[in-house]
Design an enzyme around this catalytic site. Structure first.
Site, mmCIF file in Angstrom:
data_model
loop_
_atom_site.group_PDB
_atom_site.id
_atom_site.type_symbol
_atom_site.label_atom_id
_atom_site.label_comp_id
_atom_site.label_asym_id
_atom_site.label_seq_id
_atom_site.Cartn_x
_atom_site.Cartn_y
_atom_site.Cartn_z
ATOM 1 N N SER B 126 -24.537 47.456 82.959
ATOM 2 C CA SER B 126 -23.179 46.936 83.040
ATOM 3 C C SER B 126 -23.134 45.410 83.116
ATOM 4 C CB SER B 126 -22.455 47.542 84.248
ATOM 5 O OG SER B 126 -22.950 47.014 85.443
ATOM 6 N N LYS B 163 -20.904 44.078 89.942
ATOM 7 C CA LYS B 163 -19.832 43.593 89.072
ATOM 8 C C LYS B 163 -19.515 42.142 89.413
ATOM 9 C CE LYS B 163 -18.638 47.555 86.995
ATOM 10 N NZ LYS B 163 -19.851 48.253 87.482
#
Lengths: 206, 206
Positions: B126, B163
């Site tokens: 990610s 993130k």
DNA sequence: TTTAATAGTGAACATTTGTTTACTTATTAT
DNA sequence: ATAATAAGTAAACAAATGTTCACTATTAAA
């Protein structure tokens, strides 16, 4: 009772070692239970008993926090190495040019490898596709032997670069991992070319 | 209170050092009292208090046998820290769950920072655009305060992810650095959301 | 002399820590 | 299926340890 340790017993023993190393004194049964997210002390207590029977721990009667670790030869000194950080690779290698030393840094021996190593700060974006960025620090293991696909530090005409190494029939291809840059070809017996070492690790600070 | 140590205080401090060296764990107040042939613990207790105020000893609350010796800055110990490597972040943080520990690694203090830190192995892609790859190890500094653009470890409904953090008017945006993945939005007072820490470094082994 | 700082005694009391017992759950070997 | 082993829970108890209070003695400084 086998003489081997179960995975759980191993983890508990390691946790005792860690706690001692971190705090300077041993953990209590309850602290261990908490570390493992267990609500009761009895389970850990039982495991500690086994670890004592198996000779990995010793303990002084009922005294609190008196867990002693049996084996474990010193560890520390052997598990850490200090490597120089170089701002650039210079001609004159493989004797490291300490002129360019930015500083030193301690590295886990696991990463420094057995042979001579040093750290090198990356300049430029030639390896961007290998996720190596400007400013990253590379762990370089000094060696002349490298295999196709290795990321190497190469010295060509006193210019040092980070490239991916490919040996082709009669020449060597130094491939940047950047679509905008062209590979460099070195003929077999070009005189002024050396492999300094291969990149075995990368460190980045955010 | 002078900053010097009285002869008695000196002796007590030395006794603590000796005991620790001899036994591998620190003495109790009573043991010290016995060593000095004193029938009461209060006197030693008072001296220990002074030694703490003067900065020669540290102690962990009311815990037993938790005397730590301060000075003796062996250098080595101060410049290196041992951090656990976790395979994944679990619910129940910030107390680290040792179940998921893969091992330990020594890190230069320069990188571990002053607050509690740990290492986390990255799973998934990610953050590929931030040049963070599957298998990389992140240095995570445990903290709740983070700024826009920081790469954070967030715990959302007991799921941990890496993130990039952005605070918007009435919500938080967790942005993956991968063009194929969508951002996650968390409303201001969503209950099951926590920031574990921010990523301060990255380690990769080739 | 008076005062403050240091060191000590004895006796409580509060907490932490170690240990034990009884019962449950999984897993593995017989 | 049965038994053995490892691991865990919950609750209680015993022992070790830390802390505090009230009071005394000594010494050095104001």
């Amino acid at each position: 009772m086998s003489t081997q340790l179960t995975p759980k017993q191993e983890k508990v023993l390691q946790a005792v070692r860690d706690f001692q190393a971190q705090n300077g004194f041993p953990p209590t049964v309850r602290e261990l239970a908490e570390m493992f997210g267990q609500s009761s002390t009895a389970g850990i207590h039982k495991i500690l008993q086994i670890l004592r029977e198996k000779g990995h721990l010793v303990k002084d009667g009922r005294k609190s926090r008196s867990l002693g670790i049996v084996d474990q030869g010193d560890l520390h000194e052997d598990r850490v190495r200090s490597l120089p950080i170089l701002g650039q690779v210079q001609a004159g290698m493989p004797q490291l040019a300490y002129e360019e030393k930015e500083g030193d840094m301690f590295i886990d021996s696991e990463w420094a490898g057995p042979s001579e190593s040093f750290l090198l700060r990356v300049r430029g974006h030639s390896m961007i596709d290998a996720d190596i960025r400007d400013g990253d620090i590379l762990v370089v293991r000094q060696t002349q032997t490298c295999r196709n696909g290795d990321i190497v530090i190469a010295l060509l005409d006193d210019e040092a670069t980070v490239k991916r190494f490919y040996k082709e029939h009669d020449r060597i291809r130094l491939q940047p991992e950047n679509p905008n840059m062209q590979p460099i070809y070195v003929e077999r017996d070009y005189p002024n070319f050396h492999i300094i070492g291969i990149v075995s690790g990368l460190l980045r600070k955010f």
